[in-house]
Design a protein around this motif. Sequence first.
Motif, short mmCIF file in Angstrom:
data_model
loop_
_atom_site.label_atom_id
_atom_site.label_comp_id
_atom_site.label_asym_id
_atom_site.label_seq_id
_atom_site.Cartn_x
_atom_site.Cartn_y
_atom_site.Cartn_z
N SER A 36 -7.77 -8.43 -4.82
CA SER A 36 -7.03 -9.01 -3.70
C SER A 36 -6.75 -10.48 -3.94
O SER A 36 -5.66 -10.98 -3.64
CB SER A 36 -7.83 -8.85 -2.39
OG SER A 36 -8.05 -7.49 -2.10
N LEU A 39 -4.02 -10.85 -6.46
CA LEU A 39 -2.70 -10.54 -5.90
C LEU A 39 -2.09 -11.77 -5.25
O LEU A 39 -0.89 -12.01 -5.32
CB LEU A 39 -2.83 -9.41 -4.87
CG LEU A 39 -1.53 -8.96 -4.22
CD1 LEU A 39 -0.65 -8.24 -5.25
CD2 LEU A 39 -1.79 -8.04 -3.04
N GLN A 40 -2.94 -12.58 -4.63
CA GLN A 40 -2.45 -13.79 -3.96
C GLN A 40 -2.29 -14.96 -4.92
O GLN A 40 -1.47 -15.85 -4.69
CB GLN A 40 -3.42 -14.20 -2.84
CG GLN A 40 -3.46 -13.23 -1.68
CD GLN A 40 -4.37 -13.72 -0.57
OE1 GLN A 40 -5.38 -14.35 -0.84
NE2 GLN A 40 -4.00 -13.43 0.66
N GLU A 212 5.54 -7.75 3.00
CA GLU A 212 5.69 -9.22 2.90
C GLU A 212 4.32 -9.88 2.73
O GLU A 212 4.20 -10.89 2.04
CB GLU A 212 6.40 -9.78 4.13
CG GLU A 212 7.90 -9.54 4.17
CD GLU A 212 8.68 -10.33 3.12
OE1 GLU A 212 8.08 -11.19 2.45
OE2 GLU A 212 9.88 -10.08 2.97
N SER A 213 3.29 -9.32 3.38
CA SER A 213 1.95 -9.90 3.24
C SER A 213 1.38 -9.69 1.84
O SER A 213 0.66 -10.53 1.32
CB SER A 213 1.00 -9.28 4.27
OG SER A 213 1.29 -9.73 5.58
N MET A 214 1.71 -8.55 1.23
CA MET A 214 1.13 -8.24 -0.07
C MET A 214 1.95 -8.82 -1.22
O MET A 214 1.40 -9.38 -2.18
CB MET A 214 1.00 -6.72 -0.25
CG MET A 214 0.38 -6.31 -1.58
SD MET A 214 0.03 -4.56 -1.70
CE MET A 214 -1.41 -4.45 -0.66
N PHE A 215 3.28 -8.73 -1.13
CA PHE A 215 4.11 -9.11 -2.27
C PHE A 215 5.06 -10.27 -1.98
O PHE A 215 5.67 -10.81 -2.90
CB PHE A 215 4.97 -7.92 -2.72
CG PHE A 215 4.21 -6.71 -3.11
CD1 PHE A 215 3.20 -6.77 -4.07
CD2 PHE A 215 4.47 -5.47 -2.53
CE1 PHE A 215 2.49 -5.64 -4.43
CE2 PHE A 215 3.77 -4.33 -2.89
CZ PHE A 215 2.77 -4.41 -3.84
N LYS A 219 2.31 -13.97 1.58
CA LYS A 219 1.06 -13.82 0.82
C LYS A 219 -0.02 -14.81 1.25
O LYS A 219 -1.19 -14.47 1.32
CB LYS A 219 1.35 -14.06 -0.67
CG LYS A 219 1.69 -12.84 -1.48
CD LYS A 219 1.80 -13.25 -2.93
CE LYS A 219 2.15 -12.08 -3.82
NZ LYS A 219 2.17 -12.48 -5.24
N HIS A 220 0.40 -16.04 1.50
CA HIS A 220 -0.58 -17.09 1.77
C HIS A 220 -0.71 -17.40 3.26
O HIS A 220 -1.36 -18.37 3.63
CB HIS A 220 -0.19 -18.35 1.00
CG HIS A 220 -0.06 -18.12 -0.48
ND1 HIS A 220 -1.14 -17.87 -1.30
CD2 HIS A 220 1.03 -18.05 -1.27
CE1 HIS A 220 -0.73 -17.68 -2.53
NE2 HIS A 220 0.59 -17.78 -2.55
N HIS A 241 -4.82 -11.94 8.74
CA HIS A 241 -4.33 -10.95 7.77
C HIS A 241 -4.30 -9.53 8.33
O HIS A 241 -4.04 -8.59 7.59
CB HIS A 241 -5.18 -10.96 6.49
CG HIS A 241 -5.21 -12.28 5.78
ND1 HIS A 241 -4.13 -12.77 5.08
CD2 HIS A 241 -6.18 -13.23 5.69
CE1 HIS A 241 -4.44 -13.95 4.57
NE2 HIS A 241 -5.67 -14.27 4.94
N SER A 357 3.44 -0.37 -0.77
CA SER A 357 2.20 -1.17 -0.75
C SER A 357 1.03 -0.40 -0.15
O SER A 357 -0.13 -0.76 -0.36
CB SER A 357 2.42 -2.47 0.03
OG SER A 357 2.46 -2.23 1.44
N SER A 361 -2.94 -0.86 -0.99
CA SER A 361 -3.87 -1.38 0.01
C SER A 361 -5.08 -0.48 0.14
O SER A 361 -6.23 -0.94 0.20
CB SER A 361 -3.18 -1.49 1.37
OG SER A 361 -2.15 -2.44 1.34
#
Length: 367
Positions: A36, A39-40, A212-215, A219-220, A241, A357, A361
């Motif tokens: 995880s 990924l970020q 959008e949260s993962m890729f 992300k941040h 998150h 995703s 996840s």
Amino acid sequence: MPDMRFAPPNPLRIADRASGLNAVSVRGYNERLVLSLLLQSKGITRLEIGERTGLSAQTVSVIVRSLEQEGLIAKGEAQRGRVGPPTVPISLNPEGAYSVGISVGHRQVEVVLVDFVGSIRSRTVLPFSATAQDTNHPQFMSAIATAIANLPQHLHPRIAGIGLALPGDQAELELTPKAARERFDALQEEVEREIGYPVYVQNDITAAAGGESMFGVAKHLSDYLFFYLGARLHSRLVLNHQIYNTAAAVSFDVGILRLEQEIRKTGSSPSELWERGADWPSFGDAETAWQRDLVEQMKLSIGALKQFVPVTSVVLSSYAPQAVCKAICRELEQAMPGITAIAGNIERSPKAVGAASLPFSSRFMVE
């Protein structure tokens, strides 16, 4: 949405756990934690992983070595020129895992194959069949099978699964052909039976927020309000998150379908509105008025939420051209000082990429 195989989990308190953790589950959690983080943050070192996770240097070394042997992560070139030994950046291996994402819209279906960092490797757009059939959308099966077949045979074991993003909004469902709801309900079982991979189902707007949260640009971001601009305007709240997927979610009639209706009133053709990746020509006063109404609705949604949550960040995702989304974000920021509005950067097929995703996840990331 019945029979969801995956949904973003609610925060879990220690006291809610039914049992403790053994060494195997702790090892699995720590591996997910490292994946995880990677990924970020692309290209971080073992030292940085230890600092940001609290894991010991020895534990990080063991996990990194194991994940590297599994092909899930890859080392970069050693960085020299500093005091001490050279540092080696570590990143997710794009070819470490793959996933298929399917988004069922009211006009068409999109099927994408993405790699472990969210890059689209293949993409197919199918028109929505308006004819009720004995089985659900045979062309879906063909498109999924083709996406998998395009991947070299030796990489097939790296396919984590299939994500399916389905509309849950009643107003959106009313835009789909007759009997579509019944066909949607049977898709998961049918795809699993015929394709042979596990299928993870999610509401399409929630899936887009997850993508959008993962890729993507979120992300941040740990806390933000997510808007999806499709035929209608939808939203989801993301806190710490966690995506809040509530049955009480509503959508608003200020989406692209409204713009289409306004353009038709002027006698112009709105055909470019539904083409993925196409730039929009200027639609003049019709577009200006639509954008004003859209921003006004976003302001109302943010204002209502700010009574309870201090919202400062907004993400706007859409298959509309990014130039259009950026213009909407600029207007929103001007209308609401203190709000940072960001256009999503999954420009093509955001719902389908979000669907893809879901297997990642579930299998590789921490909750």
